[in-house]
Motif scaffolding. Structure first.
Motif, PDB file in Angstrom:
ATOM      1  N   PHE A 124       1.229  -4.442 -73.554  1.00  0.00           N
ATOM      2  CA  PHE A 124       0.238  -3.954 -74.516  1.00  0.00           C
ATOM      3  C   PHE A 124       0.473  -4.596 -75.879  1.00  0.00           C
ATOM      4  O   PHE A 124      -0.461  -5.085 -76.522  1.00  0.00           O
ATOM      5  N   PHE A 125       1.730  -4.623 -76.330  1.00  0.00           N
ATOM      6  CA  PHE A 125       2.030  -5.207 -77.631  1.00  0.00           C
ATOM      7  C   PHE A 125       1.794  -6.715 -77.641  1.00  0.00           C
ATOM      8  O   PHE A 125       1.433  -7.279 -78.672  1.00  0.00           O
ATOM      9  N   ALA A 126       1.984  -7.374 -76.507  1.00  0.00           N
ATOM     10  CA  ALA A 126       1.715  -8.816 -76.440  1.00  0.00           C
ATOM     11  C   ALA A 126       0.238  -9.091 -76.718  1.00  0.00           C
ATOM     12  O   ALA A 126      -0.102 -10.063 -77.401  1.00  0.00           O
ATOM     13  N   GLY A 127      -0.640  -8.252 -76.213  1.00  0.00           N
ATOM     14  CA  GLY A 127      -2.058  -8.408 -76.517  1.00  0.00           C
ATOM     15  C   GLY A 127      -2.368  -8.044 -77.951  1.00  0.00           C
ATOM     16  O   GLY A 127      -3.178  -8.696 -78.611  1.00  0.00           O
ATOM     17  N   PHE A 128      -1.731  -6.993 -78.441  1.00  0.00           N
ATOM     18  CA  PHE A 128      -1.956  -6.557 -79.815  1.00  0.00           C
ATOM     19  C   PHE A 128      -1.491  -7.614 -80.808  1.00  0.00           C
ATOM     20  O   PHE A 128      -2.137  -7.858 -81.815  1.00  0.00           O
ATOM     21  N   ALA A 129      -0.366  -8.268 -80.516  1.00  0.00           N
ATOM     22  CA  ALA A 129       0.177  -9.286 -81.413  1.00  0.00           C
ATOM     23  C   ALA A 129      -0.435 -10.659 -81.153  1.00  0.00           C
ATOM     24  O   ALA A 129      -0.081 -11.630 -81.808  1.00  0.00           O
ATOM     25  N   ARG A 130      -1.328 -10.729 -80.188  1.00  0.00           N
ATOM     26  CA  ARG A 130      -2.023 -11.975 -79.840  1.00  0.00           C
ATOM     27  C   ARG A 130      -1.063 -13.113 -79.519  1.00  0.00           C
ATOM     28  O   ARG A 130      -1.150 -14.208 -80.075  1.00  0.00           O
ATOM     29  N   ILE A 131      -0.150 -12.819 -78.594  1.00  0.00           N
ATOM     30  CA  ILE A 131       0.770 -13.837 -78.105  1.00  0.00           C
ATOM     31  C   ILE A 131      -0.049 -14.934 -77.423  1.00  0.00           C
ATOM     32  O   ILE A 131      -1.082 -14.661 -76.819  1.00  0.00           O
TER      33      ILE A 131
ATOM     34  N   TYR B 238      -2.811  -6.349 -71.477  1.00  0.00           N
ATOM     35  CA  TYR B 238      -2.885  -7.351 -72.544  1.00  0.00           C
ATOM     36  C   TYR B 238      -4.244  -7.283 -73.236  1.00  0.00           C
ATOM     37  O   TYR B 238      -4.329  -7.289 -74.465  1.00  0.00           O
ATOM     38  N   TYR B 239      -5.322  -7.200 -72.447  1.00  0.00           N
ATOM     39  CA  TYR B 239      -6.655  -7.165 -73.040  1.00  0.00           C
ATOM     40  C   TYR B 239      -6.927  -5.851 -73.761  1.00  0.00           C
ATOM     41  O   TYR B 239      -7.674  -5.835 -74.740  1.00  0.00           O
ATOM     42  N   ILE B 240      -6.336  -4.766 -73.307  1.00  0.00           N
ATOM     43  CA  ILE B 240      -6.468  -3.503 -74.042  1.00  0.00           C
ATOM     44  C   ILE B 240      -5.809  -3.637 -75.416  1.00  0.00           C
ATOM     45  O   ILE B 240      -6.375  -3.228 -76.430  1.00  0.00           O
ATOM     46  N   GLY B 241      -4.610  -4.211 -75.456  1.00  0.00           N
ATOM     47  CA  GLY B 241      -3.941  -4.438 -76.732  1.00  0.00           C
ATOM     48  C   GLY B 241      -4.723  -5.395 -77.617  1.00  0.00           C
ATOM     49  O   GLY B 241      -4.826  -5.198 -78.834  1.00  0.00           O
ATOM     50  N   PHE B 242      -5.299  -6.427 -77.032  1.00  0.00           N
ATOM     51  CA  PHE B 242      -6.111  -7.391 -77.772  1.00  0.00           C
ATOM     52  C   PHE B 242      -7.339  -6.709 -78.359  1.00  0.00           C
ATOM     53  O   PHE B 242      -7.708  -6.935 -79.508  1.00  0.00           O
ATOM     54  N   PHE B 243      -7.965  -5.824 -77.574  1.00  0.00           N
ATOM     55  CA  PHE B 243      -9.157  -5.110 -78.023  1.00  0.00           C
ATOM     56  C   PHE B 243      -8.814  -4.129 -79.143  1.00  0.00           C
ATOM     57  O   PHE B 243      -9.571  -3.996 -80.101  1.00  0.00           O
ATOM     58  N   VAL B 244      -7.672  -3.471 -79.050  1.00  0.00           N
ATOM     59  CA  VAL B 244      -7.259  -2.542 -80.096  1.00  0.00           C
ATOM     60  C   VAL B 244      -7.056  -3.304 -81.406  1.00  0.00           C
ATOM     61  O   VAL B 244      -7.422  -2.813 -82.479  1.00  0.00           O
TER      62      VAL B 244
ATOM     63  N   ARG C 250      -8.671  -5.950 -82.277  1.00  0.00           N
ATOM     64  CA  ARG C 250     -10.019  -6.272 -82.768  1.00  0.00           C
ATOM     65  C   ARG C 250     -10.663  -5.075 -83.446  1.00  0.00           C
ATOM     66  O   ARG C 250     -11.498  -5.246 -84.332  1.00  0.00           O
ATOM     67  N   LEU C 251     -10.293  -3.860 -83.033  1.00  0.00           N
ATOM     68  CA  LEU C 251     -10.821  -2.673 -83.719  1.00  0.00           C
ATOM     69  C   LEU C 251     -10.363  -2.641 -85.170  1.00  0.00           C
ATOM     70  O   LEU C 251     -11.055  -2.126 -86.040  1.00  0.00           O
ATOM     71  N   ARG C 252      -9.180  -3.208 -85.411  1.00  0.00           N
ATOM     72  CA  ARG C 252      -8.691  -3.300 -86.789  1.00  0.00           C
ATOM     73  C   ARG C 252      -9.616  -4.181 -87.611  1.00  0.00           C
ATOM     74  O   ARG C 252      -9.916  -3.892 -88.766  1.00  0.00           O
ATOM     75  N   ASP C 253     -10.104  -5.259 -87.006  1.00  0.00           N
ATOM     76  CA  ASP C 253     -11.013  -6.163 -87.716  1.00  0.00           C
ATOM     77  C   ASP C 253     -12.336  -5.488 -88.058  1.00  0.00           C
ATOM     78  O   ASP C 253     -12.995  -5.864 -89.019  1.00  0.00           O
ATOM     79  N   ARG C 254     -12.720  -4.509 -87.282  1.00  0.00           N
ATOM     80  CA  ARG C 254     -13.981  -3.811 -87.525  1.00  0.00           C
ATOM     81  C   ARG C 254     -13.827  -2.628 -88.465  1.00  0.00           C
ATOM     82  O   ARG C 254     -14.780  -1.916 -88.715  1.00  0.00           O
ATOM     83  N   GLY C 255     -12.625  -2.405 -88.941  1.00  0.00           N
ATOM     84  CA  GLY C 255     -12.408  -1.366 -89.941  1.00  0.00           C
ATOM     85  C   GLY C 255     -12.153   0.028 -89.394  1.00  0.00           C
ATOM     86  O   GLY C 255     -12.207   0.997 -90.142  1.00  0.00           O
TER      87      GLY C 255
END
Length: 142
Positions: free
Chosen positions: A110-117, A59-65, A67-72
């Motif tokens: 992974f997707f749950a972290g990426f989608a910020r469930i 979950y945290y790996i997906g969440f971190f990925v 956040r990489l989107r936010d950093r461009g």
């Protein structure tokens, strides 16, 4: 191999089986139950704890990925990201109950972290999913 080594092996096997690159963990559980020198309850607790911790790391790996989107580092349209998050919060919770499955479960977490469930919803569904999965695995092995 003494009991501590075997239970440590079980923990790391179930932990790594819950990560993005999935492996089968039932083999170790079945082997430990066949030899019958290990307590089922301890196997259940250790496997469940390791499975939940591995899925939380996913979950945290997906969440971190995300956040990489936010950093461009990669670009996803903001409207698309918001829409996918709203759909995920509405409809994805049922899929979290399937997160104990071998291959798809790792991608779901992974997707749950990426989608910020919602994290509290995620953790409650994840724990119940893992507990039922390992309970079923141990019961079916006997």
């Amino acid at each position: 191999m003494n009991s501590l080594e075997a239970l440590t092996y079980l923990f790391f096997d179930c932990f790594f089986a819950s990560l993005i690159i999935p492996i089968r963990q039932e083999t170790v559980i079945h082997t430990m139950l066949i030899f019958a020198e290990y307590d089922r309850y301890i196997i259940f607790i250790i496997a469940s704890l390791a499975g939940v911790l591995g899925s939380l790391l996913n979950y945290y790996i997906g969440f971190f990925v995300f956040r990489l989107r936010d950093r461009g580092l990669f670009h996803i349209d903001d409207k698309l990201a918001e829409r996918s998050q709203s759909y995920a919060n509405k409809y994805f919770s049922c899929l979290i109950l399937l997160s104990a499955l071998n291959f798809w479960g790792s991608l779901i977490t992974f997707f749950a972290g990426f989608a910020r469930i919602n994290f509290l919803l995620y953790i409650s569904l994840l724990i119940s999913s893992r507990l039922f999965y390992y309970l079923y695995t141990i019961i079916s092995a006997t």
